[in-house]
Design an enzyme around this catalytic site. Structure first.
Site, mmCIF file in Angstrom:
data_model
loop_
_atom_site.group_PDB
_atom_site.id
_atom_site.type_symbol
_atom_site.label_atom_id
_atom_site.label_comp_id
_atom_site.label_asym_id
_atom_site.label_seq_id
_atom_site.Cartn_x
_atom_site.Cartn_y
_atom_site.Cartn_z
ATOM 1 N N ARG A 88 8.106 5.336 6.853
ATOM 2 C CA ARG A 88 6.602 4.686 5.676
ATOM 3 C C ARG A 88 6.667 5.013 6.866
ATOM 4 O O ARG A 88 6.560 4.090 7.856
ATOM 5 C CB ARG A 88 7.151 3.652 5.071
ATOM 6 N N TYR B 140 -1.586 -5.300 6.874
ATOM 7 C CA TYR B 140 -0.269 -5.197 6.470
ATOM 8 C C TYR B 140 0.528 -3.884 7.097
ATOM 9 O O TYR B 140 0.063 -3.052 6.853
ATOM 10 C CB TYR B 140 -0.449 -4.617 4.684
ATOM 11 N N ASP C 152 2.151 3.057 1.909
ATOM 12 C CA ASP C 152 1.781 1.631 1.231
ATOM 13 C C ASP C 152 0.732 1.043 1.655
ATOM 14 O O ASP C 152 -0.472 0.412 2.457
ATOM 15 C CB ASP C 152 2.682 0.404 1.732
ATOM 16 N N HIS D 189 -0.643 -1.512 -0.545
ATOM 17 C CA HIS D 189 -0.773 -3.208 -0.711
ATOM 18 C C HIS D 189 -1.406 -3.151 -1.377
ATOM 19 O O HIS D 189 -2.332 -4.488 -1.448
ATOM 20 C CB HIS D 189 -0.038 -4.116 0.244
ATOM 21 N N GLU E 299 1.949 3.611 -1.866
ATOM 22 C CA GLU E 299 2.631 2.776 -2.710
ATOM 23 C C GLU E 299 1.291 1.720 -2.872
ATOM 24 O O GLU E 299 0.764 1.259 -2.636
ATOM 25 C CB GLU E 299 3.915 1.963 -2.099
ATOM 26 N N GLU F 153 7.374 -2.935 -6.982
ATOM 27 C CA GLU F 153 8.116 -4.424 -6.622
ATOM 28 C C GLU F 153 7.159 -5.678 -6.847
ATOM 29 O O GLU F 153 8.372 -6.124 -6.748
ATOM 30 C CB GLU F 153 7.593 -4.178 -4.679
ATOM 31 N N ARG G 284 8.760 1.035 -8.574
ATOM 32 C CA ARG G 284 9.973 0.134 -7.345
ATOM 33 C C ARG G 284 10.443 -0.968 -7.962
ATOM 34 O O ARG G 284 10.550 -1.941 -6.724
ATOM 35 C CB ARG G 284 8.295 0.525 -6.263
ATOM 36 N N HIS H 91 12.134 -1.604 -4.280
ATOM 37 C CA HIS H 91 11.617 -2.453 -3.242
ATOM 38 C C HIS H 91 12.735 -2.795 -2.520
ATOM 39 O O HIS H 91 14.121 -3.177 -3.419
ATOM 40 C CB HIS H 91 11.074 -3.943 -3.954
ATOM 41 N N GLU I 222 13.978 1.307 -0.610
ATOM 42 C CA GLU I 222 13.669 0.536 0.622
ATOM 43 C C GLU I 222 14.591 0.154 1.101
ATOM 44 O O GLU I 222 15.273 -0.888 0.562
ATOM 45 C CB GLU I 222 12.577 0.289 0.651
ATOM 46 N N TRP J 264 -3.788 -9.838 -1.044
ATOM 47 C CA TRP J 264 -3.166 -8.636 0.607
ATOM 48 C C TRP J 264 -2.420 -7.851 0.196
ATOM 49 O O TRP J 264 -2.037 -7.510 -0.408
ATOM 50 C CB TRP J 264 -2.484 -10.805 1.273
HETATM 51 C C1 CS2 Z 1 6.401 -4.213 0.889
HETATM 52 C C2 CS2 Z 1 6.625 -6.023 0.997
HETATM 53 O O1 CS2 Z 1 8.102 -3.806 1.181
HETATM 54 C C3 CS2 Z 1 6.887 -3.173 0.501
HETATM 55 O O2 CS2 Z 1 6.530 -2.296 0.113
HETATM 56 O O3 CS2 Z 1 5.093 -4.630 0.159
HETATM 57 O O4 CS2 Z 1 6.760 -5.827 2.246
HETATM 58 C C4 CS2 Z 1 6.096 -7.147 0.162
HETATM 59 O O5 CS2 Z 1 5.270 -7.616 0.860
HETATM 60 C C5 CS2 Z 1 6.721 -8.332 1.451
HETATM 61 O O6 CS2 Z 1 8.000 -7.905 -0.105
HETATM 62 C C6 CS2 Z 1 6.424 -10.067 0.110
HETATM 63 O O7 CS2 Z 1 7.599 -10.617 0.038
HETATM 64 MG MG MG Z 2 5.495 -2.371 -0.485
#
Ligand code: CS2
Ligand code: MG
Length: 402
Positions: free
Chosen positions: A147, A159, A210, A212, A236, A262, A283, A312, A339, A402
């Site tokens: 990723r 992020y 990702d 997010h 993602e 996730e 996920r 996830h 992941e 976020w």
């Molecule tokens: C994320 C996570 O792994 C991922 O794809 O989106 O890092 C996520 O931000 C965290 O699990 C939040 O606790």
């Molecule tokens: Mg993610």
């Protein structure tokens, strides 16, 4: 085989984890992960106050009935707190069933469907030049899938990009820190990043990204289209998934595959996305989606609609969750990717486990049960520390996902 004890253990070996340990009258014990990043004590209290008392005296062998009891019996169904609590009980009961049977849990799920679980790692850096070094690091470790996240020019933080490259953890402050976001700057920078990564590493490496939950459907469609020449395995969470029909718009415009889930807690959170074939990878995880029992149900539904799994596996899911995920990953027919963010040595010491990484694959433990435990004495040396995930604002101050 009656349950005699159900103990909630909160520990912070670098980051917070909540673990449920169930013990039976025969002295067999099982563990389940109940960690909900930034909201840990809500689940701990749900378990201690409302679930553990009801477990004492129940038959540990009745996994499905216990799941239904906790789900239907709560009246206030679903949601991350309830479903993480149910997941912890379910996972611990599968662990116990495996130990009693003398078999690793994946054998109880139908046995192996593959030789190893293909995992993806997280390459991240502020600049494109630096992220190429990180991708190379993962490729050298044997990863088949990576990723890629970079900083966005003009934004202080982004992020997925962290100082500590191997052990990324965004929940860092007791009161949530604030990040800023510009969709325009982001959409302008990402395609160039993947052009460079593809140029450097060729077509063989699986590349993921990702988003997010930060775009609207039409913005996500533009992103997907602009990434098509670089053949990503998935983007993602391109948009928040509350409005599932929004994904139709993305689908109409791009062939870049989509991975979502996730933050999902039940099969009802993905039912439309799956049934309308609006996504390619689901996920959802063991800990946040109701445990092995319920996640298996989600995966089976997904399999009917050509949707593969892509669970996830961030560091806020404990090694107990990872162990459980690997038993499912190795068994289900429609596995896609897992992941895998590495836990710190402190976390690994608190949760001794038998799964192992080799040449881009994770392999579940062959021990009876899940093959993971919690060292309670060591866990007690790391008391809980409040830590919240960041919040996000647009450059003009408007709150954003976020
Ligand atoms: C994320 C996570 O792994 C991922 O794809 O989106 O890092 C996520 O931000 C965290 O699990 C939040 O606790
Ligand atoms: Mg993610």
């Amino acid at each position: 085989m009656r349950i005699t004890d159900a103990k909630v253990i909160v520990t912070c070996p670098g980051r917070n984890f909540v673990t449920l340990k169930i013990v039976t009258e025969d002295g067999v014990s099982g563990v389940g992960d109940a960690t909900l990043n930034g909201r840990e004590l809500a689940v701990a209290s749900y378990l201690t106050e409302h679930v553990a008392p009801a477990l004492i005296g129940r038959d540990a062998a009745r996994i499905e009935d216990t799941w239904q009891y906790l789900y239907k019996g709560a009246y206030w169904r679903r949601g991350p707190v309830t479903m993480s609590a149910i997941a912890a009980v379910d996972t611990a009961l599968w662990d116990i069933k495996g130990k009693v049977a003398g078999l690793p849990v994946y054998q109880l799920l139908g046995g192996r469907s593959r030789e190893g679980v293909t995992v993806y790692g997280h390459a991240n850096a502020d600049t494109v030049d630096d992220v190429l070094v990180e991708v190379a690091r993962y490729a050298d470790l044997g990863y088949k899938a990576v990723r890629v996240q970079t900083g966005v020019p003009g934004l202080d933080t982004t992020y997925g990009v962290s100082g500590d490259k191997l052990f990324y953890e965004p929940a860092d402050a007791a009161i949530a820190s604030e990040a800023t976001w510009s969709t325009e700057a982001y959409l302008n920078s990402v395609p160039g990043v993947f052009a460079r990564v593809r140029e450097e590493f060729g077509p063989g490496l699986k590349l993921l990204h990702d988003v997010h939950h930060r775009l609207t459907p039409i913005e996500a469609a533009r992103l997907g289209k602009s990434l098509e020449p670089h053949a990503l395995t998935w983007i993602e969470d391109p948009v928040p998934a509350e409005l599932q029909e929004g994904f139709r718009l993305i689908r109409q415009h791009t062939t870049t595959p989509i991975a979502v889930g996730e933050v999902f807690n039940t099969i009802w959170d993905c039912e439309q996305l799956v049934r309308e074939q609006l996504i390619d990878y689901i996920r959802a995880t063991v800990v946040h989606a109701g445990g092995i029992t319920h996640l298996r149900r989600i995966f089976d539904l997904a399999g009917l609609y050509h949707v593969r799994t892509g669970s996830h596996g961030a560091t806020d899911l404990s090694p107990v969750c990872m162990a459980a995920a690997l038993h499912l990953d190795i068994a289900v027919p429609n596995f896609g990717l897992q992941e895998y963010m590495r836990h710190t040595p402190e976390t690994d010491a608190v949760f001794p486990h038998g799964y192992r990484f080799e040449d881009g694959y994770l392999h579940p433990s062959e021990e009876p049960g899940l093959g993971v435990d919690i060292d309670e004495e060591l866990a007690a040396q790391y008391p809980y520390r409040p830590a919240a995930l960041p919040v996000n604002r647009l450059l003009d101050g408007t709150m954003h996902s976020w």
